[in-house]
Design a protein around this motif. Structure first.
Motif, PDB file in Angstrom:
ATOM      1  N   PRO A  61       0.833  -1.211   0.000  1.00  0.00           N
ATOM      2  CA  PRO A  61       0.000   0.000   0.000  1.00  0.00           C
ATOM      3  C   PRO A  61       0.863   1.254   0.000  1.00  0.00           C
ATOM      4  CG  PRO A  61       0.189  -0.878   2.228  1.00  0.00           C
ATOM      5  CD  PRO A  61       1.021  -1.775   1.351  1.00  0.00           C
TER       6      PRO A  61
ATOM      7  N   GLN B  84      -0.003   5.253   0.296  1.00  0.00           N
ATOM      8  CA  GLN B  84      -0.965   6.348   0.440  1.00  0.00           C
ATOM      9  C   GLN B  84      -0.751   7.350  -0.697  1.00  0.00           C
ATOM     10  OE1 GLN B  84      -4.020   7.350   2.855  1.00  0.00           O
ATOM     11  NE2 GLN B  84      -2.481   6.197   3.948  1.00  0.00           N
TER      12      GLN B  84
ATOM     13  N   PRO C  88      -3.991   1.481   1.272  1.00  0.00           N
ATOM     14  CA  PRO C  88      -3.389   2.425   2.227  1.00  0.00           C
ATOM     15  C   PRO C  88      -4.213   2.485   3.518  1.00  0.00           C
ATOM     16  CG  PRO C  88      -3.531   3.397   0.044  1.00  0.00           C
ATOM     17  CD  PRO C  88      -4.298   2.112  -0.017  1.00  0.00           C
ATOM     18  N   PHE C  89      -3.580   2.903   4.604  1.00  0.00           N
ATOM     19  CA  PHE C  89      -4.248   2.803   5.904  1.00  0.00           C
ATOM     20  C   PHE C  89      -5.473   3.708   6.042  1.00  0.00           C
ATOM     21  CE2 PHE C  89      -0.636   5.788   6.864  1.00  0.00           C
ATOM     22  CZ  PHE C  89      -1.372   6.911   7.195  1.00  0.00           C
TER      23      PHE C  89
ATOM     24  N   GLN D  33      -6.345  -1.625   5.529  1.00  0.00           N
ATOM     25  CA  GLN D  33      -5.328  -1.554   6.581  1.00  0.00           C
ATOM     26  C   GLN D  33      -5.743  -0.523   7.631  1.00  0.00           C
ATOM     27  OE1 GLN D  33      -1.498   0.483   5.990  1.00  0.00           O
ATOM     28  NE2 GLN D  33      -0.529  -1.515   6.305  1.00  0.00           N
TER      29      GLN D  33
ATOM     30  N   ASN E  69      -1.259  -1.801  10.763  1.00  0.00           N
ATOM     31  CA  ASN E  69      -0.027  -1.104  10.381  1.00  0.00           C
ATOM     32  C   ASN E  69       0.783  -0.735  11.626  1.00  0.00           C
ATOM     33  OD1 ASN E  69       1.785   1.087   9.903  1.00  0.00           O
ATOM     34  ND2 ASN E  69       0.756   1.566   7.990  1.00  0.00           N
TER      35      ASN E  69
ATOM     36  N   LYS F  92       1.769  -5.576   9.470  1.00  0.00           N
ATOM     37  CA  LYS F  92       2.874  -5.078   8.634  1.00  0.00           C
ATOM     38  C   LYS F  92       3.723  -4.187   9.535  1.00  0.00           C
ATOM     39  CE  LYS F  92       3.618  -2.729   4.161  1.00  0.00           C
ATOM     40  NZ  LYS F  92       4.133  -1.399   4.468  1.00  0.00           N
TER      41      LYS F  92
ATOM     42  N   PHE G  72      12.273   5.981   4.622  1.00  0.00           N
ATOM     43  CA  PHE G  72      12.346   5.067   3.479  1.00  0.00           C
ATOM     44  C   PHE G  72      13.750   5.008   2.895  1.00  0.00           C
ATOM     45  CE2 PHE G  72       7.851   6.143   3.745  1.00  0.00           C
ATOM     46  CZ  PHE G  72       7.336   4.862   3.854  1.00  0.00           C
TER      47      PHE G  72
ATOM     48  N   ASN H 137       9.594  -7.314   2.628  1.00  0.00           N
ATOM     49  CA  ASN H 137       9.243  -6.066   1.937  1.00  0.00           C
ATOM     50  C   ASN H 137      10.414  -5.083   1.989  1.00  0.00           C
ATOM     51  OD1 ASN H 137       7.685  -3.100   2.975  1.00  0.00           O
ATOM     52  ND2 ASN H 137       7.547  -3.814   0.886  1.00  0.00           N
TER      53      ASN H 137
ATOM     54  N   ASP I  15      12.629  -2.359  -1.121  1.00  0.00           N
ATOM     55  CA  ASP I  15      13.699  -2.169  -2.115  1.00  0.00           C
ATOM     56  C   ASP I  15      13.741  -3.220  -3.214  1.00  0.00           C
ATOM     57  OD1 ASP I  15      14.380  -0.215  -0.301  1.00  0.00           O
ATOM     58  OD2 ASP I  15      15.880  -1.462   0.683  1.00  0.00           O
TER      59      ASP I  15
ATOM     60  N   GLY J 172       6.260  -2.403  -3.418  1.00  0.00           N
ATOM     61  CA  GLY J 172       5.542  -1.145  -3.606  1.00  0.00           C
ATOM     62  C   GLY J 172       6.094  -0.380  -4.787  1.00  0.00           C
ATOM     63  N   ARG J 173       7.174   0.379  -4.524  1.00  0.00           N
ATOM     64  CA  ARG J 173       7.699   1.271  -5.559  1.00  0.00           C
ATOM     65  C   ARG J 173       8.160   0.512  -6.797  1.00  0.00           C
ATOM     66  NH1 ARG J 173      11.269   4.336  -1.144  1.00  0.00           N
ATOM     67  NH2 ARG J 173      11.434   2.149  -0.519  1.00  0.00           N
TER      68      ARG J 173
HETATM   69  C1  FMN Z   1       4.362   7.601  -0.319  1.00  0.00           C
HETATM   70  C2  FMN Z   1       4.281   6.325   0.475  1.00  0.00           C
HETATM   71  C3  FMN Z   1       3.083   5.980   1.105  1.00  0.00           C
HETATM   72  C4  FMN Z   1       2.989   4.800   1.856  1.00  0.00           C
HETATM   73  N1  FMN Z   1       1.797   4.469   2.461  1.00  0.00           N
HETATM   74  C5  FMN Z   1       1.717   3.322   3.198  1.00  0.00           C
HETATM   75  C6  FMN Z   1       0.501   2.912   3.832  1.00  0.00           C
HETATM   76  O1  FMN Z   1      -0.552   3.562   3.749  1.00  0.00           O
HETATM   77  N2  FMN Z   1       0.518   1.756   4.558  1.00  0.00           N
HETATM   78  C7  FMN Z   1       1.653   0.984   4.681  1.00  0.00           C
HETATM   79  O2  FMN Z   1       1.628  -0.063   5.328  1.00  0.00           O
HETATM   80  N3  FMN Z   1       2.793   1.334   4.075  1.00  0.00           N
HETATM   81  C8  FMN Z   1       2.848   2.466   3.336  1.00  0.00           C
HETATM   82  N4  FMN Z   1       4.021   2.776   2.707  1.00  0.00           N
HETATM   83  C9  FMN Z   1       5.155   1.828   2.774  1.00  0.00           C
HETATM   84  C10 FMN Z   1       5.090   0.813   1.619  1.00  0.00           C
HETATM   85  O3  FMN Z   1       3.958  -0.016   1.720  1.00  0.00           O
HETATM   86  C11 FMN Z   1       6.335  -0.099   1.619  1.00  0.00           C
HETATM   87  O4  FMN Z   1       6.412  -0.767   2.848  1.00  0.00           O
HETATM   88  C12 FMN Z   1       7.623   0.692   1.391  1.00  0.00           C
HETATM   89  O5  FMN Z   1       7.485   1.584   0.303  1.00  0.00           O
HETATM   90  C13 FMN Z   1       8.803  -0.264   1.144  1.00  0.00           C
HETATM   91  O6  FMN Z   1       8.528  -1.112   0.047  1.00  0.00           O
HETATM   92  P1  FMN Z   1       9.083  -0.801  -1.444  1.00  0.00           P
HETATM   93  O7  FMN Z   1      10.559  -0.537  -1.310  1.00  0.00           O
HETATM   94  O8  FMN Z   1       8.763  -2.036  -2.227  1.00  0.00           O
HETATM   95  O9  FMN Z   1       8.352   0.419  -1.939  1.00  0.00           O
HETATM   96  C14 FMN Z   1       4.125   3.960   1.971  1.00  0.00           C
HETATM   97  C15 FMN Z   1       5.318   4.306   1.328  1.00  0.00           C
HETATM   98  C16 FMN Z   1       5.414   5.462   0.591  1.00  0.00           C
HETATM   99  C17 FMN Z   1       6.725   5.802  -0.093  1.00  0.00           C
END
Ligand code: FMN
Length: 306
Positions: free
Chosen positions: A7, A9, A33-34, A60, A87, A129, A166, A189, A191, A207-208
């Motif tokens: 997720p 946001q 997203p939460f 979430q 979360n 999470k 992050f 989870n 990177d 995510g990203r």
């Molecule tokens: C802009 C942004 C918003 C995020 N919103 C949430 C969220 O609502 N709930 C959550 O559990 N993690 C949230 N995350 C964290 C991501 O779910 C994930 O754990 C994090 O980006 C690392 O994973 P990745 O490297 O694959 O992106 C958010 C991250 C970013 C950058």
């Protein structure tokens, strides 16, 4: 390998999630997203998103007490969801300073209080999470018995401290040590941008990397490589589905531009800039088509990573 869509946001909203599921898929679950309470009320945009009918996705909760977790559980149950994630990992300073997200990890009593909600909703399947801690790895270590005693279907871990945000390095040795003592299914989870980054795990949440390369999930989960024209066609269709899903909203252009914060990061700078600078929806759509047209030659010449 099982792949879960993380997720984000502001990014993994209904229009994006539904488009991904409809056109590409390959993800075991899509986390949303939460949802949180603000001064005792749900946010209007959370309620609107929750009514998108996508009951296979995972809502979430950002909660720091039993009462908040109860109200969010009640809300998602009444909408017909069967899952809820808790979360304990959000590192945003405002969230952490309120004792939410990774800010709860150092307070085992508060975590225990939130987790009691699992007994109140036997029809909901819960997951957690989390991060390694807010300030120290010891925080997640000390929660292991509590997590093992709680009815959870899985645990997702981004092995960073909350105070790292992050950035910084993920601590995969600490992840392995934690995962080795958790009796629930573990999902790694953080990177994962390429197939190689994910290959040593049996379950990953991305995510990203998935927003950048939406085909990564299906390539990993089905062990296939989607190449050339088929790749571009799927990306085009995914983008068109996002546009279609935004049909009813007033400012689709603003929403669509946020997609490009992560989407296809290696696509040509000039065309990308034109997309982001476009002033009307028609201009935007023309620029996006030009960008997709250019991808064929870039992929053929090996200039493009994805
Ligand atoms: C802009 C942004 C918003 C995020 N919103 C949430 C969220 O609502 N709930 C959550 O559990 N993690 C949230 N995350 C964290 C991501 O779910 C994930 O754990 C994090 O980006 C690392 O994973 P990745 O490297 O694959 O992106 C958010 C991250 C970013 C950058």
């Amino acid at each position: 390998m099982r792949v879960y869509f993380a997720p984000l946001q502001g990014y993994t909203e209904s229009f994006q999630r539904l488009a991904h599921r409809q056109v590409i898929g390959g993800c075991a679950e899509y986390y949303r997203p939460f949802i949180r309470l603000e001064r005792g009320e749900f946010r209007r945009r959370d309620l609107a998103e929750l009514s998108d009918g996508d009951l296979d996705s995972v809502p979430q909760a950002l909660a720091r007490s039993y009462d908040e977790a109860f109200r969010i559980s009640e809300l998602v149950s009444s909408h017909g969801f069967r899952r809820l994630d808790l979360n304990f990992g959000c590192p945003f300073p405002k969230v952490v300073s309120g004792g939410y997200g990774s800010g709860i990890l150092g307070n085992a009593d508060a975590v225990r209080d939130v987790l009691r909600v699992v007994e109140a909703f036997p029809d909901l399947s819960y997951s957690v999470k989390l991060r390694l801690g807010q300030s120290s790895v010891d925080e997640s270590k000390s929660l292991i018995p509590l997590l093992n005693d709680t009815r959870l279907c899985q645990v997702v871990m981004n092995p960073r401290l909350g105070r790292q945000g992050f950035g910084g390095e993920a601590d995969w040795a600490a992840y392995e040590a934690f995962a080795g003592q958790i009796r629930h299914d573990m999902i790694a989870n953080g990177d994962m941008l390429t197939k190689d980054d994910a290959s040593r795990f049996s379950a990953v949440m991305i995510g990203r990397g998935l927003l950048g390369n939406p085909l990564l999930g299906v390539e990993l989960s089905e062990g296939v490589a989607i190449e050339g024209g088929k790749r571009i066609e799927l990306l085009r269709m995914y983008h068109r589905a996002m546009v279609a899903n935004l049909g009813g909203i007033e400012q689709p252009l603003q929403k669509l531009k946020t997609v490009w914060d992560y989407f296809l990061p290696d696509a040509k700078g000039r065309l990308r800039k034109a997309v982001i600078k476009s002033r009307t929806l028609d201009e935007y759509l023309g620029c996006v088509e030009a960008l997709f047209d250019s991808l064929g030659s870039e992929w053929a010449s090996g200039d493009l990573r994805y």
